[in-house]
Design a protein around this motif. Structure first.
Motif, mmCIF file in Angstrom:
data_model
loop_
_atom_site.group_PDB
_atom_site.id
_atom_site.type_symbol
_atom_site.label_atom_id
_atom_site.label_comp_id
_atom_site.label_asym_id
_atom_site.label_seq_id
_atom_site.Cartn_x
_atom_site.Cartn_y
_atom_site.Cartn_z
ATOM 1 N N LEU A 198 0.829 -1.198 0.000
ATOM 2 C CA LEU A 198 0.000 0.000 0.000
ATOM 3 C C LEU A 198 0.870 1.257 0.000
ATOM 4 C CD1 LEU A 198 -2.988 1.005 0.230
ATOM 5 C CD2 LEU A 198 -2.605 1.132 2.707
ATOM 6 N N GLY A 199 0.601 2.153 -0.941
ATOM 7 C CA GLY A 199 1.330 3.404 -1.010
ATOM 8 C C GLY A 199 2.614 3.360 -1.818
ATOM 9 N N GLN A 200 3.025 2.185 -2.202
ATOM 10 C CA GLN A 200 4.242 2.044 -3.003
ATOM 11 C C GLN A 200 3.932 2.110 -4.502
ATOM 12 O OE1 GLN A 200 7.428 2.028 -1.516
ATOM 13 N NE2 GLN A 200 5.971 2.668 0.087
ATOM 14 N N THR A 201 4.979 2.079 -5.303
ATOM 15 C CA THR A 201 4.851 2.175 -6.758
ATOM 16 C C THR A 201 4.994 0.799 -7.387
ATOM 17 O OG1 THR A 201 5.677 4.446 -6.811
ATOM 18 C CG2 THR A 201 5.892 3.154 -8.844
ATOM 19 N N VAL A 202 4.161 0.539 -8.375
ATOM 20 C CA VAL A 202 4.200 -0.745 -9.070
ATOM 21 C C VAL A 202 4.144 -0.506 -10.575
ATOM 22 C CG1 VAL A 202 1.685 -1.057 -8.982
ATOM 23 C CG2 VAL A 202 3.179 -3.063 -9.238
ATOM 24 N N ASP A 224 -4.338 10.621 -11.389
ATOM 25 C CA ASP A 224 -3.054 10.840 -12.049
ATOM 26 C C ASP A 224 -1.946 9.935 -11.513
ATOM 27 O OD1 ASP A 224 -2.292 14.033 -10.386
ATOM 28 O OD2 ASP A 224 -2.570 11.995 -9.621
ATOM 29 N N ARG A 225 -2.261 9.071 -10.554
ATOM 30 C CA ARG A 225 -1.267 8.084 -10.135
ATOM 31 C C ARG A 225 -1.070 6.990 -11.183
ATOM 32 N NH1 ARG A 225 -5.594 7.099 -6.621
ATOM 33 N NH2 ARG A 225 -6.597 5.045 -6.830
ATOM 34 N N THR A 253 1.652 4.989 -9.166
ATOM 35 C CA THR A 253 2.531 5.633 -8.178
ATOM 36 C C THR A 253 1.721 5.911 -6.916
ATOM 37 O OG1 THR A 253 3.776 6.670 -9.974
ATOM 38 C CG2 THR A 253 4.050 7.582 -7.755
ATOM 39 N N GLY A 254 2.053 5.187 -5.848
ATOM 40 C CA GLY A 254 1.285 5.308 -4.618
ATOM 41 C C GLY A 254 0.006 4.485 -4.701
ATOM 42 N N ALA A 255 0.172 3.174 -4.858
ATOM 43 C CA ALA A 255 -0.976 2.291 -5.048
ATOM 44 C C ALA A 255 -1.939 2.345 -3.861
ATOM 45 C CB ALA A 255 -0.505 0.863 -5.270
ATOM 46 N N GLN A 256 -3.218 2.367 -4.183
ATOM 47 C CA GLN A 256 -4.276 2.386 -3.174
ATOM 48 C C GLN A 256 -4.985 1.039 -3.136
ATOM 49 O OE1 GLN A 256 -4.655 5.296 -1.201
ATOM 50 N NE2 GLN A 256 -2.698 5.570 -2.288
ATOM 51 N N ALA A 257 -5.685 0.783 -2.053
ATOM 52 C CA ALA A 257 -6.389 -0.489 -1.917
ATOM 53 C C ALA A 257 -7.370 -0.705 -3.064
ATOM 54 C CB ALA A 257 -7.112 -0.542 -0.577
ATOM 55 N N GLU A 258 -7.975 0.382 -3.519
ATOM 56 C CA GLU A 258 -8.972 0.266 -4.594
ATOM 57 C C GLU A 258 -8.350 -0.021 -5.958
ATOM 58 O OE1 GLU A 258 -8.516 2.935 -2.665
ATOM 59 O OE2 GLU A 258 -8.701 4.834 -3.784
ATOM 60 N N GLY A 291 -2.875 -11.233 -21.722
ATOM 61 C CA GLY A 291 -3.599 -12.192 -20.908
ATOM 62 C C GLY A 291 -4.062 -11.672 -19.563
ATOM 63 N N GLY A 292 -3.600 -10.497 -19.186
ATOM 64 C CA GLY A 292 -4.031 -9.903 -17.922
ATOM 65 C C GLY A 292 -3.028 -10.110 -16.800
ATOM 66 N N THR A 293 -2.972 -9.138 -15.894
ATOM 67 C CA THR A 293 -2.130 -9.190 -14.699
ATOM 68 C C THR A 293 -2.997 -8.917 -13.477
ATOM 69 O OG1 THR A 293 -0.142 -8.418 -15.853
ATOM 70 C CG2 THR A 293 -0.196 -8.141 -13.457
ATOM 71 N N LYS A 294 -2.987 -9.844 -12.539
ATOM 72 C CA LYS A 294 -3.743 -9.660 -11.298
ATOM 73 C C LYS A 294 -2.876 -8.864 -10.324
ATOM 74 C CE LYS A 294 -6.482 -10.243 -7.764
ATOM 75 N NZ LYS A 294 -7.659 -9.346 -7.600
ATOM 76 N N LEU A 295 -3.317 -7.670 -9.971
ATOM 77 C CA LEU A 295 -2.583 -6.827 -9.040
ATOM 78 C C LEU A 295 -3.170 -6.976 -7.645
ATOM 79 C CD1 LEU A 295 -0.484 -4.642 -8.408
ATOM 80 C CD2 LEU A 295 -2.285 -2.942 -8.859
#
Lengths: 110, 122
Positions: free
Chosen positions: A14-18, A59-60, A75-80, A103-107
């Motif tokens: 949570l809050g990190q960048t992916v 804008d993240r 940038t700054g991933a949220q739970a949603e 094929g899709g990526t499950k985050l």
């Protein structure tokens, strides 16, 4: 026809960048488009083209491209943001403008 | 605010033809591309084909022999027909507006319907 390859699963604190990636030959010629899909919902366009974010998308979410790889960065991933993410582009092979999806990526947001 | 709504039977028998309609509201169907995309249960997205408002079409090569997409500008609708269906055609079917531009090198589905589940079973 061309194919687009995505990692099946990615996780982020949570809050990190992916960064979610999409690879394929067609991406050397055409930009990727990125979609977020939550369970039971239709996909939602979150980024497309050289630098386009649809109205209402935070804008993240940003996109980039290099060679045969396109990336969606949160940038700054949220739970949603926990969802399945798909990329697509125009298939560069042949004269007929077909469309291909990854094929899709499950985050997972930890 | 453009909105799309799929309609059609939720159950189709094997070997028969699946028929769906997408109604466009809040804007004109003219001057845009429109597309059908499907998603089998628990699986990824598959592009079926698209149509320009003028009637020009393009289909996924893997489905081309069985697919017909048509447009009715007077009703602001476009439709999908998929013939000789099997259980493998069971999926959620989405209609979507297709932002396709060779100059901008873009092929994006910017507005989606909610989707309709179609089951192929006897």
């Amino acid at each position: 026809s061309s194919e687009l390859t995505q990692d099946p699963a990615v996780s982020v604190a949570l809050g990190q960048t992916v960064r979610i990636t999409c690879q394929g030959d067609s991406l050397r010629s055409y930009y990727a488009s990125w979609y977020q899909q939550k369970p039971g919902q239709a996909p939602l366009l979150v980024f497309y083209g050289e630098n386009n974010r649809p109205s209402g998308i935070p804008d993240r979410f940003s996109g980039s491209s290099s060679g045969n790889t396109a990336s969606l960065t949160i940038t700054g991933a949220q739970a949603e943001d926990e969802a399945e993410y798909y990329c697509n582009s125009r298939d560069s092979s042949g004269n007929h403008p077909h469309v291909v999806f990854g094929g899709g990526t499950k985050l997972t947001v930890l | 605010q453009v909105q799309l709504q799929e309609s059609g039977p939720g159950l189709v028998k094997p070997s028969e033809t699946l028929s769906l309609t997408c109604s466009v509201s809040g804007g004109s169907i003219s001057n845009y591309y429109w597309s059908w995309i499907r998603q089998p249960p628990g699986k990824g997205l598959e592009w079926i084909g698209y149509i320009y408002y003028s009637g020009t079409t393009n289909y996924n090569p893997s489905l081309k022999s069985r697919v017909t997409i048509s447009v009715d500008t007077s009703k602001n609708q476009f439709s999908l027909k998929l013939s000789s269906v099997t259980a493998a055609d069971t999926a959620i079917y989405y209609c979507a507006r297709f932002d396709y531009d060779e100059i901008r090198r873009v092929a994006a589905f910017d507005i989606w319907g909610q989707g309709t589940m179609v089951t192929v079973s006897s």
